[in-house]
Design a protein around this motif. Sequence first.
Motif, short mmCIF file in Angstrom:
data_model
loop_
_atom_site.label_atom_id
_atom_site.label_comp_id
_atom_site.label_asym_id
_atom_site.label_seq_id
_atom_site.Cartn_x
_atom_site.Cartn_y
_atom_site.Cartn_z
N ARG A 482 0.85 -1.20 0.00
CA ARG A 482 0.00 0.00 0.00
C ARG A 482 0.88 1.25 0.00
O ARG A 482 1.82 1.36 0.77
N GLY A 483 0.55 2.18 -0.86
CA GLY A 483 1.33 3.40 -0.99
C GLY A 483 2.51 3.28 -1.92
O GLY A 483 3.12 4.29 -2.28
N ARG A 484 2.83 2.04 -2.35
CA ARG A 484 4.01 1.83 -3.21
C ARG A 484 3.62 1.54 -4.66
O ARG A 484 4.50 1.33 -5.49
N VAL A 485 2.32 1.53 -4.94
CA VAL A 485 1.83 1.16 -6.27
C VAL A 485 1.20 2.37 -6.96
O VAL A 485 0.44 3.12 -6.33
N ARG A 486 1.50 2.55 -8.22
CA ARG A 486 0.82 3.54 -9.06
C ARG A 486 0.20 2.79 -10.25
O ARG A 486 0.72 1.76 -10.68
N TYR A 487 -0.90 3.30 -10.77
CA TYR A 487 -1.54 2.63 -11.90
C TYR A 487 -2.07 3.66 -12.87
O TYR A 487 -2.45 4.78 -12.50
N LEU A 488 -2.08 3.27 -14.15
CA LEU A 488 -2.49 4.17 -15.22
C LEU A 488 -4.00 4.13 -15.40
O LEU A 488 -4.61 3.06 -15.36
N VAL A 489 -4.61 5.29 -15.59
CA VAL A 489 -6.05 5.40 -15.81
C VAL A 489 -6.31 6.34 -16.97
O VAL A 489 -5.45 7.15 -17.35
N GLN A 490 -7.50 6.23 -17.53
CA GLN A 490 -7.93 7.21 -18.53
C GLN A 490 -8.41 8.47 -17.81
O GLN A 490 -8.99 8.39 -16.73
N ALA A 504 -1.90 9.07 -18.72
CA ALA A 504 -0.77 8.97 -19.63
C ALA A 504 -0.03 10.30 -19.76
O ALA A 504 1.20 10.32 -19.91
N SER A 505 -0.76 11.40 -19.70
CA SER A 505 -0.12 12.71 -19.83
C SER A 505 0.67 13.10 -18.58
O SER A 505 1.50 13.99 -18.62
N GLU A 506 0.41 12.41 -17.45
CA GLU A 506 1.09 12.72 -16.20
C GLU A 506 2.21 11.73 -15.87
O GLU A 506 2.92 11.90 -14.88
N VAL A 507 2.35 10.69 -16.70
CA VAL A 507 3.20 9.58 -16.30
C VAL A 507 4.67 9.98 -16.15
O VAL A 507 5.39 9.40 -15.33
N GLU A 508 5.12 10.98 -16.90
CA GLU A 508 6.51 11.39 -16.77
C GLU A 508 6.80 12.00 -15.40
O GLU A 508 7.96 12.00 -14.95
N SER A 509 5.76 12.50 -14.72
CA SER A 509 5.95 13.08 -13.39
C SER A 509 6.34 12.03 -12.35
O SER A 509 6.79 12.38 -11.25
N LEU A 510 6.18 10.74 -12.68
CA LEU A 510 6.62 9.70 -11.76
C LEU A 510 8.12 9.78 -11.53
O LEU A 510 8.63 9.27 -10.51
N GLY A 511 8.85 10.39 -12.45
CA GLY A 511 10.30 10.54 -12.29
C GLY A 511 10.66 11.42 -11.11
O GLY A 511 11.82 11.40 -10.65
N GLU A 512 9.72 12.19 -10.60
CA GLU A 512 9.95 13.06 -9.45
C GLU A 512 9.36 12.49 -8.16
O GLU A 512 9.49 13.09 -7.10
N ASP A 513 8.69 11.34 -8.26
CA ASP A 513 8.00 10.72 -7.12
C ASP A 513 8.91 9.64 -6.52
O ASP A 513 9.23 8.65 -7.17
N TYR A 534 14.56 8.95 -13.87
CA TYR A 534 14.85 9.60 -12.59
C TYR A 534 15.09 11.08 -12.79
O TYR A 534 15.87 11.50 -13.66
N ARG A 535 14.43 11.88 -11.98
CA ARG A 535 14.65 13.32 -11.96
C ARG A 535 15.33 13.74 -10.66
O ARG A 535 15.38 14.93 -10.33
#
Length: 715
Positions: A482-490, A504-513, A534-535
């Motif tokens: 819990r808290g360690r999983v991210r998933y793609l949605v429309q 999909a338009s936000e997925v690159e922001s995972l590089g800062e998470d 990685y950012r």
Amino acid sequence: MLGSATIWAGHILSTDRRVSPLYTDAEVRHFEYLARTFDVLVVDECDGAQTNLDGRGTPMLKLSGDYDSLWSTLIRDLHDPAARGNNAFVAGVTVPSLLEMTGRFGRATERLVSHLLHLPPAFRKAHANVLLTSLSIISDMFAVDDEWDDARRDLFVEARRAFEGVFDAAVKVVAFRHTPLHGDEDEGMSDLARTLDEAAKATSQSTEAVRDLYDRLLHAIEVWERDGNEAAVHAIAKVLRTVPGLPTSHDDETFYCYTTLLVSVTLLVLQHFGLAPHLRLMNTMGLVSDNVFETRCSRDQLGVLPESLIGRLSGIRYTVSEEGNVDVSHVGFAGTPRLLPQRMIEIGKERGEGMAVLMTSATSLLEQSPSFHIGVGPHYVLRRPNAGSGWEKSRYCFLPKLDPQTQMPLRFSGAKLLQRERILRTIVDQLLRHGVLSDVEQAILNNDVVDGAGRKAAFVVNSYEQCEQLFDHIYANHPSWRGRVRYLVQPKIHGSLHDAAVTASEVESLGEDENWDLLIFPMSAIGRGVNIVYRFGPRIDKAMIGSLFFLTRPHPRGDSLQLIQGLVGRASETFDRRKFATTQEALGALREARRRTSSTIEYLLRMQLVAQRLGEYAEPFVADQMIMILQTIGRAMRGDCPAFVYFVDAAWAPNSARGMPDNDRTSMLVMMQTILAKCLAHHDPAVRESYQNLYQSFSVPMGAIENLLNDRQHV
């Protein structure tokens, strides 16, 4: 120079839109405007652009059978609000008639589905996945006997063509009685008289006899339109048995089945044809959403494109699921849109040298793929000056899991629909069991760890729905995640998204998470050129995801036309590039090319999209799927990183999952190995070197997949 250059940026499909009057006084579309006024056209990810263009040449609209189908959309957007009391919009002048018109379309759709479900199973199966038109059905009903001589065959074909005109005239009266087409009524009557006269001459019958046939047929179809029952079909079949000059070899039951198809398919096509112009009106009024339209080429664009080898063809196609559910689509073939860049060059030459076209992609060179392979070049293969050898540490592994209940390998792809969700959840449970010793935890802890900084893992699935299902399952049953999983949605227009959901338009922001370790996403949902790197920290600009778990084997929908679109596009493009000495030679070659292509498409339309059953077309089918797989694996290799890939679904190599060797026909993995081996052993040294530069980083680990048993290894 770029600071003062004129640049147009857009999707390849948007070149078919009209140019705004702000930029030109002429009524012109972007593709022509660009060709005549611009110097350079750059098509990035050109293989993806080609598949999009192929789709334009084969427009398909789901009429019934899923949430986004036309009938479902009309119910949801138009009829349901009115039925629930939100009906103030019905006060508009045109809306009541639109409700009636869409209702007639829905009735035609539901009648076809209902009668398909009541046809004999063998007949229903034989005609599933086939492109059905009134002409093709009449041809099957009244088939030519191979033993007839040429004279009798010609008379029969002429009589059948005459009947096609009579039937078409009668059924259109019924279909458009409430929604008349534009035109003069007297002109329509003269057209009918001409049709009946021509039919009388073709069948050596009196005009009165043909008129009597028409009247009886019209009355029978009107009764069908009113009642839609079995008795109405029998009445139509009785009339069809009396068509002069057209004997049939079918028994009564089979002839009844064909009659059912003929009348229900034809009326549905005509109802959709009559409704189509009004869908745009309803959309501009805000009554229905955008997914009620087919995506087809404009007449202007079709005017500059070469015709498809199978001509312009449209009809109805239905599929039947394992559970017995029927969906219905309208399918068409028109033009060869993949040649649009070439035609833009030729249009530009009218003003001089014409425009230059630069097409780029890392996956456009794969000759076995009809959908993604670009038929020109490559002329340049670019390589980064600092390209390293990080890919050499890549490792691929076949990792099927056992079902705790049956001790059999868990196979998602190909399983019955009702079992798939349980199988997918069980696969996830097996991958996450044993806590820190689980497959996923060990992959994160051990794969490509540099100075204590590791990389993330990803579950690759087939749909957004599966992403949400698996996230909910992990959250409920695996608390350590819990808290360690991210998933793609429309993205949603209304309502909020879960904190762990990303679009999909936000997925690159995972590089800062910094707080996630596992991403769940569908194959091809993340756009090309989108990187998750990685950012922060010591591995900045390196691929964040290092371990990819393919929980499912990618497979197109049962009604997908991608393979057919690619084969038709490639054949049409190949013919368009040929040169002939004489017109006679060209026409002869055209007839032969059309015959071969039509035969191929007829064969594939009847086949299920299963590699083991596609015969000689299994290789191009797998090659098309390979492009998406390699694109996905490539996301884990950004910044010269190795990729660790786990093929978990037993369907990847079903024999190996049971301890037996696989081959090209049983395993997609083995077929992928074979395709890449052929590419890297190409007979042309220049092409071979290009393949080595583009695909060696995939081919080496693909050729050494752990736990994959290959027939060639056992010779």
